[in-house]
Design an enzyme around this catalytic site. Sequence first.
Site, mmCIF file in Angstrom:
data_model
loop_
_atom_site.group_PDB
_atom_site.id
_atom_site.type_symbol
_atom_site.label_atom_id
_atom_site.label_comp_id
_atom_site.label_asym_id
_atom_site.label_seq_id
_atom_site.Cartn_x
_atom_site.Cartn_y
_atom_site.Cartn_z
ATOM 1 N N LYS A 131 0.839 -1.205 0.000
ATOM 2 C CA LYS A 131 0.000 0.000 0.000
ATOM 3 C C LYS A 131 0.878 1.262 0.000
ATOM 4 O O LYS A 131 2.092 1.178 0.217
ATOM 5 C CB LYS A 131 -0.917 -0.048 1.228
ATOM 6 N N TYR A 140 -12.388 -2.176 -3.382
ATOM 7 C CA TYR A 140 -12.915 -2.189 -2.017
ATOM 8 C C TYR A 140 -14.442 -2.093 -1.965
ATOM 9 O O TYR A 140 -14.993 -1.656 -0.963
ATOM 10 C CB TYR A 140 -12.279 -1.054 -1.210
ATOM 11 N N ASN A 145 -1.885 -0.122 7.145
ATOM 12 C CA ASN A 145 -1.354 -1.433 7.525
ATOM 13 C C ASN A 145 -0.490 -2.082 6.442
ATOM 14 O O ASN A 145 -0.375 -3.295 6.376
ATOM 15 C CB ASN A 145 -2.473 -2.351 8.032
ATOM 16 N N HIS A 175 -1.769 -5.409 1.333
ATOM 17 C CA HIS A 175 -3.053 -6.056 1.057
ATOM 18 C C HIS A 175 -2.791 -7.447 0.489
ATOM 19 O O HIS A 175 -1.850 -7.634 -0.277
ATOM 20 C CB HIS A 175 -3.860 -5.260 0.018
ATOM 21 N N GLU A 203 -9.601 -9.917 -8.005
ATOM 22 C CA GLU A 203 -8.635 -8.828 -7.839
ATOM 23 C C GLU A 203 -7.509 -8.906 -8.879
ATOM 24 O O GLU A 203 -7.059 -7.877 -9.382
ATOM 25 C CB GLU A 203 -8.080 -8.843 -6.410
HETATM 26 P P1 GDP Z 1 -7.892 -6.815 5.170
HETATM 27 O O1 GDP Z 1 -8.524 -7.808 4.235
HETATM 28 O O2 GDP Z 1 -7.111 -7.479 6.281
HETATM 29 O O3 GDP Z 1 -7.069 -5.774 4.483
HETATM 30 O O4 GDP Z 1 -9.064 -6.059 5.933
HETATM 31 P P2 GDP Z 1 -10.524 -5.606 5.438
HETATM 32 O O5 GDP Z 1 -10.849 -6.183 4.120
HETATM 33 O O6 GDP Z 1 -11.455 -5.842 6.566
HETATM 34 O O7 GDP Z 1 -10.373 -4.021 5.300
HETATM 35 C C1 GDP Z 1 -9.708 -3.459 4.180
HETATM 36 C C2 GDP Z 1 -8.804 -2.360 4.659
HETATM 37 O O8 GDP Z 1 -9.590 -1.292 5.168
HETATM 38 C C3 GDP Z 1 -7.878 -2.734 5.823
HETATM 39 O O9 GDP Z 1 -6.697 -3.364 5.411
HETATM 40 C C4 GDP Z 1 -7.618 -1.394 6.469
HETATM 41 O O10 GDP Z 1 -6.572 -0.703 5.785
HETATM 42 C C5 GDP Z 1 -8.905 -0.644 6.234
HETATM 43 N N1 GDP Z 1 -9.759 -0.693 7.419
HETATM 44 C C6 GDP Z 1 -10.494 -1.759 7.885
HETATM 45 N N2 GDP Z 1 -11.150 -1.435 8.993
HETATM 46 C C7 GDP Z 1 -10.823 -0.138 9.262
HETATM 47 C C8 GDP Z 1 -11.200 0.786 10.279
HETATM 48 O O11 GDP Z 1 -11.957 0.467 11.198
HETATM 49 N N3 GDP Z 1 -10.660 2.049 10.202
HETATM 50 C C9 GDP Z 1 -9.800 2.413 9.196
HETATM 51 N N4 GDP Z 1 -9.309 3.676 9.146
HETATM 52 N N5 GDP Z 1 -9.444 1.574 8.208
HETATM 53 C C10 GDP Z 1 -9.935 0.332 8.242
HETATM 54 MG MG MG Z 2 -10.036 -7.604 2.828
#
Ligand code: GDP
Ligand code: MG
Length: 150
Positions: free
Chosen positions: A9, A49, A112, A115, A126
């Site tokens: 990222k 997303y 974080n 991805h 994707e």
């Molecule tokens: P991943 O698959 O582990 O990347 O997680 P998710 O698919 O649940 O979420 C996608 C991305 O959205 C995450 O990697 C985070 O960067 C972001 N994200 C998820 N939850 C939160 C949140 O509560 N707050 C913020 N600021 N970003 C979030």
């Molecule tokens: Mg995800």
Amino acid sequence: MERTYVMVKPDGVQRNLAGEIISRFEKKGFQLVGLKLMQITPELAGKHYGEHEGKPFYGELIDFITSGPVVAMVWQGQNVVSVIRNMMGKTNPAEAAPGTIRGDYAVFMGNNVVHGSDSPESAEREINLFFSPEELVDYKKATDFWLYGK
Ligand code: GDP
Ligand code: MG
């Protein structure tokens, strides 16, 4: 052989972690079949997303992922989707185990670093979103015998 979509990222690129992240997957034994540096448009970010549309962090997420270049990759190997998810660690870096990428290099949920697709179905979607078929390279690695015994 299974494939997954991975991306460093914008925070990972800016913090000079792209090489380290690639290196971890490379040393594990996975095979790189696609790689490019690119700037994600808001349109592409929305498609990638889409499952998060409507969530409170959605706007922030789209702003963040389009804020600078990302390193987009396709990795191949046995169980690569779930193994790379484990190597990345939990979504929230505060809960990600030490030794994982997010556990070692990130502190905040929004930023974080990396991805990785969450299932083989997401991976296919994707990969097609980010790469054209001509951008993926089919090749045999000499190390396959030593990794898989055949
Ligand atoms: P991943 O698959 O582990 O990347 O997680 P998710 O698919 O649940 O979420 C996608 C991305 O959205 C995450 O990697 C985070 O960067 C972001 N994200 C998820 N939850 C939160 C949140 O509560 N707050 C913020 N600021 N970003 C979030
Ligand atoms: Mg995800």
